[in-house]
Design a protein around this motif. Structure first.
Motif, PDB file in Angstrom:
ATOM      1  N   ASN A  45      -8.308   1.147  12.852  1.00 34.08           N
ATOM      2  CA  ASN A  45      -9.023   0.385  11.838  1.00 34.08           C
ATOM      3  C   ASN A  45      -8.542   0.749  10.432  1.00 34.08           C
ATOM      4  N   TRP A  46      -8.299   2.055  10.217  1.00 37.17           N
ATOM      5  CA  TRP A  46      -7.825   2.509   8.898  1.00 37.17           C
ATOM      6  C   TRP A  46      -6.450   1.935   8.582  1.00 37.17           C
ATOM      7  N   ILE A  47      -5.551   1.933   9.558  1.00 36.31           N
ATOM      8  CA  ILE A  47      -4.196   1.401   9.359  1.00 36.31           C
ATOM      9  C   ILE A  47      -4.237  -0.083   9.038  1.00 36.31           C
ATOM     10  N   GLU A  48      -5.147  -0.795   9.721  1.00 35.92           N
ATOM     11  CA  GLU A  48      -5.275  -2.235   9.469  1.00 35.92           C
ATOM     12  C   GLU A  48      -5.683  -2.514   8.026  1.00 35.92           C
ATOM     13  N   LYS A  49      -6.502  -1.616   7.468  1.00 37.59           N
ATOM     14  CA  LYS A  49      -6.969  -1.794   6.089  1.00 37.59           C
ATOM     15  C   LYS A  49      -5.989  -1.241   5.055  1.00 37.59           C
ATOM     16  N   HIS A  50      -4.991  -0.454   5.496  1.00 30.62           N
ATOM     17  CA  HIS A  50      -4.025   0.138   4.578  1.00 30.62           C
ATOM     18  C   HIS A  50      -2.603  -0.110   5.073  1.00 30.62           C
ATOM     19  N   PRO A  51      -2.183  -1.376   5.129  1.00 29.24           N
ATOM     20  CA  PRO A  51      -0.844  -1.689   5.650  1.00 29.24           C
ATOM     21  C   PRO A  51       0.281  -1.073   4.828  1.00 29.24           C
ATOM     22  N   ASP A  52       0.008  -0.759   3.563  1.00 24.27           N
ATOM     23  CA  ASP A  52       1.044  -0.162   2.718  1.00 24.27           C
ATOM     24  C   ASP A  52       1.340   1.295   3.098  1.00 24.27           C
ATOM     25  N   LYS A  53       0.499   1.865   3.952  1.00 23.54           N
ATOM     26  CA  LYS A  53       0.686   3.262   4.359  1.00 23.54           C
ATOM     27  C   LYS A  53       1.306   3.393   5.754  1.00 23.54           C
ATOM     28  N   THR A  56       4.336   5.831   6.210  1.00 27.23           N
ATOM     29  CA  THR A  56       3.933   7.233   6.134  1.00 27.23           C
ATOM     30  C   THR A  56       3.164   7.646   7.392  1.00 27.23           C
ATOM     31  N   VAL A  57       2.287   6.768   7.874  1.00 23.61           N
ATOM     32  CA  VAL A  57       1.493   7.060   9.063  1.00 23.61           C
ATOM     33  C   VAL A  57       2.382   7.313  10.275  1.00 23.61           C
ATOM     34  N   PHE A  58       3.389   6.453  10.479  1.00 30.87           N
ATOM     35  CA  PHE A  58       4.221   6.610  11.662  1.00 30.87           C
ATOM     36  C   PHE A  58       5.248   7.738  11.511  1.00 30.87           C
ATOM     37  N   ASN A  59       5.601   8.067  10.290  1.00 35.86           N
ATOM     38  CA  ASN A  59       6.407   9.270  10.077  1.00 35.86           C
ATOM     39  C   ASN A  59       5.594  10.510  10.445  1.00 35.86           C
ATOM     40  N   ALA A  60       4.307  10.512  10.045  1.00 37.13           N
ATOM     41  CA  ALA A  60       3.428  11.635  10.378  1.00 37.13           C
ATOM     42  C   ALA A  60       3.230  11.723  11.882  1.00 37.13           C
ATOM     43  N   LYS A  61       3.099  10.568  12.532  1.00 37.21           N
ATOM     44  CA  LYS A  61       2.923  10.557  13.983  1.00 37.21           C
ATOM     45  C   LYS A  61       4.136  11.167  14.680  1.00 37.21           C
ATOM     46  N   ALA A  62       5.335  10.824  14.197  1.00 37.97           N
ATOM     47  CA  ALA A  62       6.563  11.358  14.791  1.00 37.97           C
ATOM     48  C   ALA A  62       6.627  12.876  14.653  1.00 37.97           C
ATOM     49  N   ILE A  63       6.175  13.376  13.494  1.00 41.07           N
ATOM     50  CA  ILE A  63       6.173  14.825  13.273  1.00 41.07           C
ATOM     51  C   ILE A  63       5.181  15.506  14.207  1.00 41.07           C
ATOM     52  N   VAL A  64       3.980  14.925  14.330  1.00 45.05           N
ATOM     53  CA  VAL A  64       2.949  15.505  15.200  1.00 45.05           C
ATOM     54  C   VAL A  64       3.422  15.571  16.638  1.00 45.05           C
TER      55      VAL A  64
END
Length: 341
Positions: A45-53, A56-64
């Protein structure tokens, strides 16, 4: 509403980037690993509301997903080896030449000395002792525990769990904790969490339990559990449900967690609030840190707050509340004074 996660960026003196905050956030890590249905729904839900991020979100996911943790095993045979060593030292040699029989006084001193050696070496472990294991946190302290069966327990401030050594899957809780219960398929061993209001019965799952405010609240993240209430009734829960019960007033609520529902919970170092009044938010802070709250401007009590607040550090926690509610919180000893900003 702007996510509180973004606002935490400006709370730290180090000015952490969004990427750095995401990879250190337990809820985000659960989303990245698809380990918690509630966290997955929240971040989708957060990603849907912040498409500009998204980048960064998927870069963080790759690191995790690239992080590996090593488990350290502690030998359980060390004390047995040391005990055998000490006993060998004080045992008389079978083939030693005959000596003058020691006096009773000498025997007494030798016996006392041997006992003292064992007491100092093993911390009285060979004597009959209380078999109850207790873990307790002070105000503002959070500890991450690993129980003998592999179950993970994160204990919030001003909380306590205890269990008998012979039954480590039967836990007593006072305060607030988050459980990741280790399932044992071979024996189908159950796991219990006991509070003054109810008993949580599970096989293997993830859930939050709080005994604050003279009631017990349980939120189920994964798996399935059954609650045995003090009044003799049972409540079965599925993921995403919240149950609250108090044996004092017999009040019980059983709700599905939605964006409209007003609730607050604690998960591994982070408070999650949804349509929660500032008054209720500050009650959580009081209980975890041993503080008292005073609203200088009374109308602030009913203001609503939604989002995640980190609570590993009181100042950062209060700063997040200030930024999200437009208030000013002043610390005076053990009192928190809340003003309009």
């Amino acid at each position: 509403m702007v996510s509180l996660l973004l606002k935490t960026i400006f709370m730290s003196k180090k000015n952490l980037s969004l990427l750095e905050i995401l990879i250190d956030d337990i809820s985000f890590i659960n989303w990245a690993k698809n380990q918690n249905q509630n966290d997955v729904a929240f971040w989708n839900n957060w990603i849907e509301k912040h498409p500009d991020k998204i980048e960064t979100v998927f870069n963080a996911k790759a690191i995790v997903l690239g992080i590996q943790f090593e488990k350290t095993l502690i030998s359980e045979s060390k004390i047995e080896r040391e005990l055998s060593h000490i006993l060998a030292q004080i045992e008389p040699e079978k083939n030693s030449p005959k000596r003058k029989k020691p006096t009773s006084k000498a025997v007494k001193y030798v016996a006392i000395t041997a006992v003292l050696i064992l007491l100092v070496t093993f911390g009285y472990s060979f004597l009959p002792t209380n078999t109850t294991i207790t873990h307790k946190t002070v105000f503002g302290e959070i500890i991450d525990l690993k129980l003998p069966d592999g179950t993970s327990v994160v204990l919030n401030g001003n909380s306590e769990i205890s269990y008998d050594k012979t039954s480590p899957r039967n836990i007593n809780l006072s305060g607030e904790a988050y459980f990741k219960v280790k399932s044992i398929p071979s024996t189908k061993a159950k796991f219990w969490v006991n509070t003054k209001d109810l008993k949580v019965e599970v096989f293997g799952t993830q859930f939050h339990v709080s005994t604050r405010d003279n009631k017990t609240g349980v939120l189920l993240d994964e798996g399935s559990i059954e609650l045995l209430l003090d009044n003799g009734t049972t409540q079965k829960m599925i993921p995403g449900e919240l149950v609250s019960y108090s044996k004092e007033d017999k009040a019980i609520t059983h709700d599905k967690v939605t964006q409209e529902l007003s609730y607050s919970l604690w998960r591994e170092g982070t408070y999650i609030f949804n349509n929660t009044t500032v008054y209720e938010v500050m009650k959580n802070i009081e209980q975890a840190y041993g503080m008292e709250t005073e609203f200088i401007d009374e109308e602030l009590k009913d203001q609503k707050l939604t989002g995640g607040i980190p609570n590993q550090n009181l100042k950062i926690c209060l700063s997040a509340i200030e930024k999200s509610t437009g208030t000013r919180i002043v610390i005076k000893g053990k009192r928190l004074l809340i003003f309009k900003n």
